[in-house]
Structures are given as C-alpha cells and as structure tokens.
Design a protein around this motif. Structure first.
Motif, mmCIF file in Angstrom:
data_model
loop_
_atom_site.group_PDB
_atom_site.id
_atom_site.type_symbol
_atom_site.label_atom_id
_atom_site.label_comp_id
_atom_site.label_asym_id
_atom_site.label_seq_id
_atom_site.Cartn_x
_atom_site.Cartn_y
_atom_site.Cartn_z
ATOM 1 N N TRP A 233 0.816 -1.211 0.000
ATOM 2 C CA TRP A 233 0.000 0.000 0.000
ATOM 3 C C TRP A 233 0.855 1.268 0.000
ATOM 4 N N ILE A 234 2.101 1.170 0.418
ATOM 5 C CA ILE A 234 2.999 2.333 0.361
ATOM 6 C C ILE A 234 3.258 2.716 -1.091
ATOM 7 N N ALA A 235 3.462 1.735 -1.941
ATOM 8 C CA ALA A 235 3.674 1.997 -3.364
ATOM 9 C C ALA A 235 2.445 2.634 -3.980
ATOM 10 N N LEU A 236 1.277 2.142 -3.609
ATOM 11 C CA LEU A 236 0.030 2.702 -4.121
ATOM 12 C C LEU A 236 -0.168 4.139 -3.648
ATOM 13 N N LEU A 237 0.094 4.395 -2.385
ATOM 14 C CA LEU A 237 -0.037 5.746 -1.839
ATOM 15 C C LEU A 237 0.937 6.716 -2.509
ATOM 16 N N LEU A 238 2.173 6.296 -2.704
ATOM 17 C CA LEU A 238 3.161 7.152 -3.368
ATOM 18 C C LEU A 238 2.773 7.435 -4.815
ATOM 19 N N ALA A 239 2.219 6.439 -5.497
ATOM 20 C CA ALA A 239 1.786 6.644 -6.877
ATOM 21 C C ALA A 239 0.638 7.640 -6.951
ATOM 22 N N VAL A 240 -0.287 7.576 -6.016
ATOM 23 C CA VAL A 240 -1.410 8.525 -5.990
ATOM 24 C C VAL A 240 -0.908 9.935 -5.686
ATOM 25 N N ILE A 241 0.005 10.055 -4.721
ATOM 26 C CA ILE A 241 0.561 11.382 -4.397
ATOM 27 C C ILE A 241 1.339 11.942 -5.582
ATOM 28 N N ALA A 242 2.119 11.110 -6.254
ATOM 29 C CA ALA A 242 2.896 11.572 -7.405
ATOM 30 C C ALA A 242 1.980 12.031 -8.534
ATOM 31 N N ALA A 243 0.930 11.263 -8.813
ATOM 32 C CA ALA A 243 -0.005 11.652 -9.878
ATOM 33 C C ALA A 243 -0.736 12.935 -9.516
ATOM 34 N N SER A 244 -1.148 13.075 -8.264
ATOM 35 C CA SER A 244 -1.832 14.301 -7.832
ATOM 36 C C SER A 244 -0.905 15.504 -7.898
ATOM 37 N N LEU A 245 0.333 15.298 -7.509
ATOM 38 C CA LEU A 245 1.302 16.397 -7.545
ATOM 39 C C LEU A 245 1.624 16.810 -8.971
ATOM 40 N N LEU A 246 1.717 15.858 -9.882
ATOM 41 C CA LEU A 246 1.932 16.193 -11.292
ATOM 42 C C LEU A 246 0.719 16.931 -11.861
ATOM 43 N N ARG A 247 -0.474 16.509 -11.470
ATOM 44 C CA ARG A 247 -1.692 17.162 -11.950
ATOM 45 C C ARG A 247 -1.798 18.599 -11.428
ATOM 46 N N ALA A 248 -1.336 18.823 -10.199
ATOM 47 C CA ALA A 248 -1.387 20.155 -9.601
ATOM 48 C C ALA A 248 -0.221 21.026 -10.037
ATOM 49 N N GLY A 249 0.647 20.516 -10.876
ATOM 50 C CA GLY A 249 1.777 21.303 -11.346
ATOM 51 C C GLY A 249 2.868 21.474 -10.303
ATOM 52 N N GLY A 250 2.878 20.605 -9.306
ATOM 53 C CA GLY A 250 3.878 20.706 -8.255
ATOM 54 C C GLY A 250 3.469 21.597 -7.104
ATOM 55 N N ASN A 251 2.278 22.179 -7.183
ATOM 56 C CA ASN A 251 1.804 23.084 -6.145
ATOM 57 C C ASN A 251 1.213 22.267 -5.004
ATOM 58 N N LEU A 252 1.976 22.112 -3.950
ATOM 59 C CA LEU A 252 1.546 21.331 -2.804
ATOM 60 C C LEU A 252 0.408 22.009 -2.061
ATOM 61 N N ALA A 253 0.368 23.335 -2.068
ATOM 62 C CA ALA A 253 -0.727 24.058 -1.414
ATOM 63 C C ALA A 253 -2.058 23.764 -2.085
ATOM 64 N N HIS A 254 -2.026 23.521 -3.377
ATOM 65 C CA HIS A 254 -3.251 23.182 -4.103
ATOM 66 C C HIS A 254 -3.785 21.820 -3.655
ATOM 67 N N LEU A 255 -2.906 20.908 -3.326
ATOM 68 C CA LEU A 255 -3.335 19.587 -2.862
ATOM 69 C C LEU A 255 -3.868 19.628 -1.437
ATOM 70 N N LEU A 256 -3.339 20.523 -0.613
ATOM 71 C CA LEU A 256 -3.727 20.575 0.775
ATOM 72 C C LEU A 256 -4.879 21.544 1.046
ATOM 73 N N ARG A 257 -5.372 22.174 0.012
ATOM 74 C CA ARG A 257 -6.471 23.119 0.159
ATOM 75 C C ARG A 257 -7.759 22.363 0.497
ATOM 76 N N PRO A 258 -8.591 22.919 1.408
ATOM 77 C CA PRO A 258 -9.870 22.253 1.730
ATOM 78 C C PRO A 258 -10.771 22.191 0.508
ATOM 79 N N PRO A 259 -11.615 21.163 0.405
ATOM 80 C CA PRO A 259 -12.464 21.000 -0.799
ATOM 81 C C PRO A 259 -13.470 22.121 -0.994
ATOM 82 N N TRP A 260 -13.881 22.809 0.049
ATOM 83 C CA TRP A 260 -14.859 23.874 -0.105
ATOM 84 C C TRP A 260 -14.249 25.166 -0.604
ATOM 85 N N ARG A 261 -12.941 25.222 -0.811
ATOM 86 C CA ARG A 261 -12.286 26.429 -1.302
ATOM 87 C C ARG A 261 -12.001 26.385 -2.781
ATOM 88 N N TYR A 262 -12.519 25.425 -3.521
ATOM 89 C CA TYR A 262 -12.246 25.309 -4.949
ATOM 90 C C TYR A 262 -13.135 26.221 -5.731
#
Length: 90
Positions: A61-90
C-alpha cells in the motif's frame, strides 16, 4: 526488487523532482506549506534509498499511496498548497 518496490522508488523520485523544481511565479510564500514540502522530500528520499539498499518494500500500500501522491502532484503542477487546500475552497 519486485514490482511494488520499483513502483514506489519511481513514484518517490517523481515526487522529489516535482517538488524541487516547483516555481512559485508570483504566488505567495507559505511557511507551513514549505515545511510540509521539505518533510515530503526528506521522507521520500529516505524511503527511496531504503528500498534501493534493501531491495524490498514492507507493504504494497505504500507503493500505491506514493503513486497517488505523485499523480496528484503532477496534476497540480507541483503546487503542494493546491493539494492541501480544503475541498470547499475550490
């Protein structure tokens, strides 16, 4: 080295490179996000080196979690603040 371990190493390297090469381009500096980014790079570096030296991964599950984080980070353009933003702020 098995497939989950290889996937974890590749995902960890992608996370490290994407966070290190992130450019703010006028976005404001957030010290808390910077600390989280530093911790994420440190943990992924330790994990990748550990897997490379031991040759195995403790849990799949560590490999799966890292793959999800990597894909999300690539989708966000490397912006970690965008990933940690609450869902109601979109």
């Amino acid at each position: 080295m098995n497939v989950p371990a290889l996937l974890a190493v590749i995902a960890a390297v992608v996370i490290i490179i994407r966070i290190i090469t992130f450019r703010r381009r006028g976005r404001r500096y957030r010290p808390g996000i910077a600390v989280v980014a530093w911790l994420l790079v440190a943990i992924n570096t330790w994990l990748a080196v550990r897997i490379l030296f031991t040759g195995h991964l403790d849990a799949w599950w560590i490999a799966l979690l890292l793959a999800v984080i990597a894909a999300s980070l690539l989708r966000a353009g490397g912006n970690l603040a965008h990933l940690l933003r609450p869902p109601w702020r979109y």
